[in-house]
Write a protein that holds these residues in place. Structure first.
Motif, PDB file in Angstrom:
ATOM      1  N   VAL A 155       0.851 -13.093  -1.308  1.00 55.72           N
ATOM      2  CA  VAL A 155      -0.527 -12.671  -1.536  1.00 55.72           C
ATOM      3  C   VAL A 155      -0.691 -11.183  -1.254  1.00 55.72           C
ATOM      4  O   VAL A 155      -1.363 -10.466  -1.993  1.00 55.72           O
ATOM      5  CB  VAL A 155      -1.481 -13.505  -0.658  1.00 55.72           C
ATOM      6  CG1 VAL A 155      -2.890 -12.923  -0.683  1.00 55.72           C
ATOM      7  CG2 VAL A 155      -1.488 -14.952  -1.128  1.00 55.72           C
ATOM      8  N   MET A 156      -0.072 -10.686  -0.186  1.00 60.06           N
ATOM      9  CA  MET A 156      -0.292  -9.283   0.182  1.00 60.06           C
ATOM     10  C   MET A 156       0.254  -8.326  -0.883  1.00 60.06           C
ATOM     11  O   MET A 156      -0.180  -7.193  -0.972  1.00 60.06           O
ATOM     12  CB  MET A 156       0.314  -8.965   1.541  1.00 60.06           C
ATOM     13  CG  MET A 156       1.831  -8.894   1.585  1.00 60.06           C
ATOM     14  SD  MET A 156       2.461  -8.224   3.156  1.00 60.06           S
ATOM     15  CE  MET A 156       1.959  -9.447   4.346  1.00 60.06           C
ATOM     16  N   ASP A 165      -6.445  -3.425  -2.815  1.00 63.38           N
ATOM     17  CA  ASP A 165      -7.584  -2.646  -2.332  1.00 63.38           C
ATOM     18  C   ASP A 165      -8.552  -3.476  -1.496  1.00 63.38           C
ATOM     19  O   ASP A 165      -9.627  -2.989  -1.146  1.00 63.38           O
ATOM     20  CB  ASP A 165      -8.341  -2.037  -3.521  1.00 63.38           C
ATOM     21  CG  ASP A 165      -7.480  -1.050  -4.297  1.00 63.38           C
ATOM     22  OD1 ASP A 165      -6.683  -0.340  -3.650  1.00 63.38           O
ATOM     23  OD2 ASP A 165      -7.601  -0.996  -5.525  1.00 63.38           O
ATOM     24  N   SER A 166      -8.161  -4.709  -1.193  1.00 64.47           N
ATOM     25  CA  SER A 166      -9.046  -5.569  -0.399  1.00 64.47           C
ATOM     26  C   SER A 166      -8.839  -5.312   1.084  1.00 64.47           C
ATOM     27  O   SER A 166      -7.774  -4.881   1.515  1.00 64.47           O
ATOM     28  CB  SER A 166      -8.765  -7.053  -0.704  1.00 64.47           C
ATOM     29  OG  SER A 166      -8.980  -7.332  -2.064  1.00 64.47           O
ATOM     30  N   GLU A 192     -11.055  -9.765   4.059  1.00 65.12           N
ATOM     31  CA  GLU A 192     -11.227 -10.492   2.792  1.00 65.12           C
ATOM     32  C   GLU A 192     -10.009 -11.347   2.488  1.00 65.12           C
ATOM     33  O   GLU A 192     -10.124 -12.502   2.062  1.00 65.12           O
ATOM     34  CB  GLU A 192     -11.452  -9.502   1.645  1.00 65.12           C
ATOM     35  CG  GLU A 192     -12.784  -8.776   1.696  1.00 65.12           C
ATOM     36  CD  GLU A 192     -12.901  -7.734   0.601  1.00 65.12           C
ATOM     37  OE1 GLU A 192     -13.777  -7.874  -0.244  1.00 65.12           O
ATOM     38  OE2 GLU A 192     -12.096  -6.764   0.611  1.00 65.12           O
ATOM     39  N   ILE A 193      -8.820 -10.764   2.706  1.00 70.58           N
ATOM     40  CA  ILE A 193      -7.588 -11.508   2.401  1.00 70.58           C
ATOM     41  C   ILE A 193      -7.448 -12.707   3.336  1.00 70.58           C
ATOM     42  O   ILE A 193      -7.102 -13.820   2.914  1.00 70.58           O
ATOM     43  CB  ILE A 193      -6.365 -10.585   2.528  1.00 70.58           C
ATOM     44  CG1 ILE A 193      -6.491  -9.407   1.549  1.00 70.58           C
ATOM     45  CG2 ILE A 193      -5.081 -11.348   2.266  1.00 70.58           C
ATOM     46  CD1 ILE A 193      -5.432  -8.344   1.730  1.00 70.58           C
ATOM     47  N   VAL A 194      -7.712 -12.483   4.619  1.00 72.89           N
ATOM     48  CA  VAL A 194      -7.607 -13.580   5.589  1.00 72.89           C
ATOM     49  C   VAL A 194      -8.586 -14.686   5.223  1.00 72.89           C
ATOM     50  O   VAL A 194      -8.251 -15.884   5.269  1.00 72.89           O
ATOM     51  CB  VAL A 194      -7.875 -13.047   7.013  1.00 72.89           C
ATOM     52  CG1 VAL A 194      -8.011 -14.216   7.986  1.00 72.89           C
ATOM     53  CG2 VAL A 194      -6.756 -12.116   7.459  1.00 72.89           C
ATOM     54  N   ALA A 195      -9.806 -14.315   4.847  1.00 76.31           N
ATOM     55  CA  ALA A 195     -10.805 -15.329   4.484  1.00 76.31           C
ATOM     56  C   ALA A 195     -10.335 -16.149   3.287  1.00 76.31           C
ATOM     57  O   ALA A 195     -10.469 -17.382   3.274  1.00 76.31           O
ATOM     58  CB  ALA A 195     -12.132 -14.647   4.170  1.00 76.31           C
ATOM     59  N   ASP A 196      -9.757 -15.474   2.271  1.00 73.01           N
ATOM     60  CA  ASP A 196      -9.288 -16.202   1.082  1.00 73.01           C
ATOM     61  C   ASP A 196      -8.111 -17.116   1.416  1.00 73.01           C
ATOM     62  O   ASP A 196      -8.018 -18.236   0.901  1.00 73.01           O
ATOM     63  CB  ASP A 196      -8.877 -15.203  -0.007  1.00 73.01           C
ATOM     64  CG  ASP A 196     -10.091 -14.584  -0.691  1.00 73.01           C
ATOM     65  OD1 ASP A 196     -11.218 -14.969  -0.341  1.00 73.01           O
ATOM     66  OD2 ASP A 196      -9.901 -13.697  -1.542  1.00 73.01           O
ATOM     67  N   LEU A 197      -7.205 -16.623   2.280  1.00 66.27           N
ATOM     68  CA  LEU A 197      -6.058 -17.461   2.657  1.00 66.27           C
ATOM     69  C   LEU A 197      -6.515 -18.665   3.488  1.00 66.27           C
ATOM     70  O   LEU A 197      -6.009 -19.779   3.312  1.00 66.27           O
ATOM     71  CB  LEU A 197      -5.038 -16.627   3.431  1.00 66.27           C
ATOM     72  CG  LEU A 197      -4.101 -15.767   2.570  1.00 66.27           C
ATOM     73  CD1 LEU A 197      -3.323 -14.780   3.424  1.00 66.27           C
ATOM     74  CD2 LEU A 197      -3.131 -16.656   1.800  1.00 66.27           C
TER      75      LEU A 197
END
Length: 508
Positions: free
Chosen positions: A409-410, A417-418, A422-427
């Protein structure tokens, strides 16, 4: 009487600046303090003067002649100031948004700043004192390794002198009792006997001393100073608070503008390492294929030169350097010749089996179906991810599975640009489908993985041949996809793959 420090003693400042690998962070920070003190007048900080000098140093590093001249005439006349300006310039570059996802080892600007620093330092050392500093440096460069009878109790280098009987130039005098294997110096090239032992021995012996040409000292010290700059940079980075770093990058503009100008005008070789004409051409072709309608041409598919040329002529170049590349490709035949010239590029594959040659611009040798990823759920188009999902409904995960998932994902473009939140929330939203999900534990593990770099590089996601993926793999000969070949990872990831595949490279 308190011991002298680099902050208030010039000789000590020169010694720490010359040999930072032999000192701890306290001494190095005292050297920085000496440099910062130059920007305090009558007890008042002069931040504008500091930023102006950082910009002056950083932009000067772009000029080859300035870097060369600094080896003869110091660009900065004081070691503490030199250490501060060089490291802050490098930090401004590393913090530039253009390099947010780039490995420092790929950024040419950092190497230019280091070269200006090393040359400047060499000329400062040469002009300082009576030669005792050079003897101190020689003691470090030519000392015995731990396995060579232990350290010599006396001086390793007892003098720097002319020896007319050995030829012109200066020689380091090293007593035989202190000599290490590093004192054996040979000329480059084969020996007179044609053996593989190297060229003629340049180290001479007289009166129970070895005499090492000072040219070898210069070469060895340059290597040392390049490694030392990395330590200075790390200590400076560790010492800056978030507020100080933000202040520096907010107020600096000249270095950023210079980088932007080179990129806008297509001088990528001034910014990136290993950037040649072939790389520019392939980059434009990729973008042209991405923009082309599917019925014209597609990235990763084989096309004739005529079809590719249609995509190029239809491409609306974004920058002057892109226009120069598209202008250079004047016909299908010139495009075919260009691709033949760059056939060794990892992204170019030429099929000559048919009546007409066809060309694929993508990633060489993958042949994998592409997956368009708009959200994390799209990763489950990979059969191995489907198998992993089914298993995770039945059993708790192996830790590597989730780490690898986070790494995939990263690297996805739309997360570049997130924010981390935001990334943690989506994961967490994806992981919450499994019965073992624990919100706090998942958040901790994901945040840990995103902070866990490898020598500053973002860890690579596992590829299909990784042993840990075999429990989910349906068989590479059965699968139309591959993780590295099917997902839209950015070019920076594949550059990192190529570098790591090539083995150890110069680290910045």
């Amino acid at each position: 009487m308190s011991p002298s420090t680099p902050t208030d003693d010039e000789d000590m400042a020169y010694r720490v600046a010359a040999l930072p690998l032999e000192y701890g962070e306290t001494r190095i920070n005292q050297l920085f303090t000496r440099g910062y003190n130059r920007y305090v007048v009558d007890g008042e900080d002069q931040p504008e003067d500091l930023v102006n000098d950082v910009e002056r140093f950083g932009t000067a590093a772009f000029k080859e002649q300035v870097r060369v001249d600094a080896a003869e005439e110091p660009f900065v006349d004081e070691p503490g100031t030199l250490a501060v300006l060089a490291t802050l310039s490098a930090i401004c570059v590393k913090e530039n948004p253009k390099f947010e996802h780039a490995s420092p080892r790929n950024i040419q600007v950092l190497y230019d700043i280091r070269e200006l620093y090393v040359n400047n330092l060499a000329s400062l050392i040469r002009a300082h004192g009576d030669g005792s500093l050079q003897q101190d440096i020689a003691d470090v460069l030519y000392s015995k390794e731990p396995g060579e009878d232990g350290p010599h109790p006396g001086r390793v280098c007892t003098g720097i002198t002319e020896m007319p009987e050995f030829g012109e130039g200066l020689y380091l005098e090293i007593p035989m009792a202190a000599a290490s294997r590093k004192c054996l110096v040979r000329a480059e090239g084969e020996s007179s006997t044609g053996s593989d032992d190297g060229g003629e021995i340049l180290t001479r012996v007289k009166d129970n001393n070895l005499y090492v040409p000072v040219g070898d000292f210069d070469s060895k010290y340059r290597d040392y100073a390049e490694r030392a700059f990395k330590k200075l940079l790390r200590v400076q980075e560790d010492g800056l608070s978030d507020d100080q770093l933000s202040w520096l990058t907010t107020n600096e503009s000249a270095i950023t503008e210079r980088i932007d100008r080179f990129l806008e005008t297509g001088h990528h070789e001034r910014i990136w390492r290993n950037w040649g004409r072939g790389e520019r051409t392939i980059r434009v072709l990729r973008r042209a294929l991405s923009d082309a309608p599917n019925d014209v041409a597609q990235k990763g598919e084989f096309h004739t030169a005529k079809e590719l040329y249609r995509a190029v002529t239809a491409y609306d170049a974004e920058d002057d350097w892109e226009s120069s590349v598209t202008d250079w490709i004047s016909s299908p035949s010139s495009l075919a010749k260009t691709l033949a010239d760059h056939e060794s590029h990892s992204a170019v594959t030429i099929d000559r089996d048919g009546r007409v040659n066809t060309y694929r611009i993508g990633r060489a040798g993958t042949g994998a179906e592409q997956i368009e990823v708009r959200e994390i759920e799209d990763l489950f188009e990979l059969p191995c991810m489907v198998n992993m999902e089914e298993r995770l409904h039945e059993k708790k995960p192996v830790r590597k599975d989730l780490y690898n998932f986070a790494r995939m994902v990263m690297w996805l473009p739309h997360y570049q640009d997130s924010s981390l939140d935001e990334i943690v929330a989506d994961l967490k939203d994806v992981f919450s489908r499994w019965p073992w999900y624990d919100e706090q534990e998942t958040e901790y593990q994901v945040r840990y993985e995103f902070s866990n770099t490898i020598d500053g590089d973002t860890p690579l996601p596992m590829n299909c041949d990784n042993d840990d993926l075999q429990r989910y793999c349906i068989g590479q000969d059965q699968c139309p996809y591959s993780i590295w070949g099917s997902l839209p990872f950015p070019d920076e990831m594949y550059e990192q793959v190529e570098e790591e595949s090539a083995g150890p490279t110069e680290q910045f």
